[in-house]
Design a protein around this motif. Structure first.
Motif, short mmCIF file in Angstrom:
data_model
loop_
_atom_site.label_atom_id
_atom_site.label_comp_id
_atom_site.label_asym_id
_atom_site.label_seq_id
_atom_site.Cartn_x
_atom_site.Cartn_y
_atom_site.Cartn_z
N UNK A 172 5.07 2.43 8.06
CA UNK A 172 5.78 2.47 6.78
C UNK A 172 6.06 3.24 5.46
N UNK A 173 5.48 4.66 5.78
CA UNK A 173 5.83 5.12 4.22
C UNK A 173 6.85 6.27 4.26
N UNK A 174 7.57 5.78 5.66
CA UNK A 174 9.04 6.33 6.21
C UNK A 174 9.94 6.03 4.27
N UNK A 175 10.65 7.44 3.33
CA UNK A 175 11.48 6.27 2.35
C UNK A 175 11.97 5.92 3.17
N UNK A 176 12.20 4.75 2.20
CA UNK A 176 13.67 3.67 2.14
C UNK A 176 13.78 3.34 3.15
N UNK A 177 13.36 3.53 4.34
CA UNK A 177 13.57 2.85 5.77
C UNK A 177 11.86 2.17 6.09
N UNK A 178 11.56 2.99 6.07
CA UNK A 178 9.77 2.87 6.14
C UNK A 178 9.70 1.64 5.90
N UNK A 179 9.35 0.38 4.65
CA UNK A 179 8.46 -0.62 4.59
C UNK A 179 10.10 -1.71 5.32
N UNK A 180 10.91 -1.64 5.54
CA UNK A 180 12.27 -2.43 6.08
C UNK A 180 11.72 -2.36 7.77
N UNK A 181 11.25 -1.38 8.13
CA UNK A 181 11.18 -1.45 9.59
C UNK A 181 9.40 -1.03 9.96
N UNK A 182 8.55 -0.81 9.16
CA UNK A 182 7.60 -1.35 9.19
C UNK A 182 7.54 -3.24 9.65
N UNK A 183 8.11 -4.47 8.74
CA UNK A 183 8.28 -5.10 9.05
C UNK A 183 8.39 -5.90 9.73
N UNK A 184 9.33 -5.27 10.19
CA UNK A 184 10.49 -5.43 11.65
C UNK A 184 10.09 -5.79 13.02
N UNK A 185 8.90 -4.31 13.29
CA UNK A 185 8.65 -3.78 13.79
C UNK A 185 7.04 -4.94 13.99
N UNK A 186 6.34 -5.74 13.24
CA UNK A 186 4.86 -6.07 13.07
C UNK A 186 5.93 -8.01 12.79
N UNK A 187 6.45 -8.43 12.05
CA UNK A 187 6.97 -9.35 12.26
C UNK A 187 6.03 -9.90 10.95
N UNK A 188 6.10 -8.99 10.64
CA UNK A 188 5.95 -9.48 8.92
C UNK A 188 4.34 -8.83 8.09
N UNK A 189 3.58 -8.80 7.36
CA UNK A 189 3.04 -8.21 6.93
C UNK A 189 1.84 -7.07 7.62
N UNK A 190 1.16 -7.87 8.69
CA UNK A 190 -0.15 -7.74 9.22
C UNK A 190 0.47 -7.37 10.71
N UNK A 191 -0.25 -6.69 11.74
CA UNK A 191 -0.30 -6.84 13.26
C UNK A 191 -0.81 -8.34 13.70
N UNK A 192 0.25 -9.36 14.21
CA UNK A 192 -0.57 -10.35 14.84
C UNK A 192 0.26 -10.40 16.23
N UNK A 193 -0.03 -11.64 16.32
CA UNK A 193 0.24 -11.77 18.38
C UNK A 193 2.07 -12.15 18.15
N UNK A 194 3.24 -12.47 17.45
CA UNK A 194 4.47 -11.89 17.16
C UNK A 194 4.94 -10.32 17.08
#
Length: 253
Positions: A172-194
């Motif tokens: 998530x701390x990677x510049x520019x793509x970190x936040x979208x990549x984090x959301x894409x992998x987690x399926x949201x803001x947190x680690x969940x069943x998704x």
């Protein structure tokens, strides 16, 4: 009633010859066999490093075989993943062994891949015309890391949960793509069943498809260009270059 007599060896050999002739007529196996017989591997002081590429490939095949067996009983989901892993370990016959082989071969695969990469780097095997072989090899190493990271969450225990949380936070701390990549992998803001479902799909569908495609290209380049040898070996006259047949000598080693 007397038991049936075993088939004589001559009949089995004749059946084998007919089967080979039938396949050869349709697939031109003769040219493949001829190429395998003429393919050679250089022999020099550093020949032992050649084996780690084959070891890595073998461990990948072990991962595929054991992974398919685990998929028969593993059930992805926040309410079933952990219980299914415990069921594999405690109830499925030899399930503990298959999971242990899958886990340990994954670690050994990364070790063998690293040894193979460093031997190629320090041996300067990436020099012209093998640049694409080196690039595809690095890509395969990165995909192996992705396999390990995506598979770590699947047991859905406390260690896997927090390790995935830390790992995705780092992305998530990677510049520019970190936040979208984090959301894409987690399926949201947190680690969940998704997140678990997404990692499972990546681990058993996306990464195997990409790995297989890149691996085919990598092996085709190796077969096309041959194995690299030290510059000193290549500078020697052809009559003094020591080689061994790829099949069966090198393959058996």
């Amino acid at each position: 009633m007397s038991p049936a007599s075993p088939e004589p060896p001559e009949a089995r050999r004749a059946l084998g010859r007919r089967t080979y002739a039938w396949l050869d007529e349709r697939l031109d196996l003769g040219s493949v066999v001829a190429a395998a017989r003429h393919k050679t591997v250089p022999i020099h002081r550093k020949s032992v490093w050649y084996y780690f590429g084959g070891v890595t490939l073998f461990l990948f095949l072990v991962q595929v075989a054991t992974g398919l067996l685990l998929m028969l009983y593993y059930r992805p989901g926040p309410d079933s993943a952990f219980e299914s892993v415990q069921f594999i370990l405690a109830k499925v016959e030899f399930g503990w062994l298959v999971r242990a082989i899958h886990s340990w071969s994954a670690n050994l695969l990364l070790l063998a891949a690293f040894v193979h990469m460093f031997s190629v780097f320090f041996g300067r095997a990436y020099r012209k015309p093998r640049e694409l072989t080196w690039v595809t090899g690095v890509v395969l190493l990165l995909i192996s890391f992705a396999f390990g990271f995506s598979g770590y969450l699947l047991p859905w225990n406390e260690l896997a949960f927090f390790a995935t949380k830390v790992g995705t936070d780092m992305m998530g701390v990677v510049p520019l793509i970190g936040k979208p990549l984090l959301t894409l992998l987690r399926g949201g803001e947190d680690v969940t069943g998704l997140t678990l479902f997404r990692f499972y799909g990546i681990h058993v569908a996306v990464l195997p498809a990409v790995m297989t495609a890149v691996l085919i290209v990598h092996l085709a380049l190796v077969q096309r260009q041959g194995m690299s040898a030290p510059e000193k070996w290549e500078s020697e006259p052809p009559a003094k270059r020591r080689t061994m047949p790829f099949f069966p000598n090198f393959l058996l080693r």
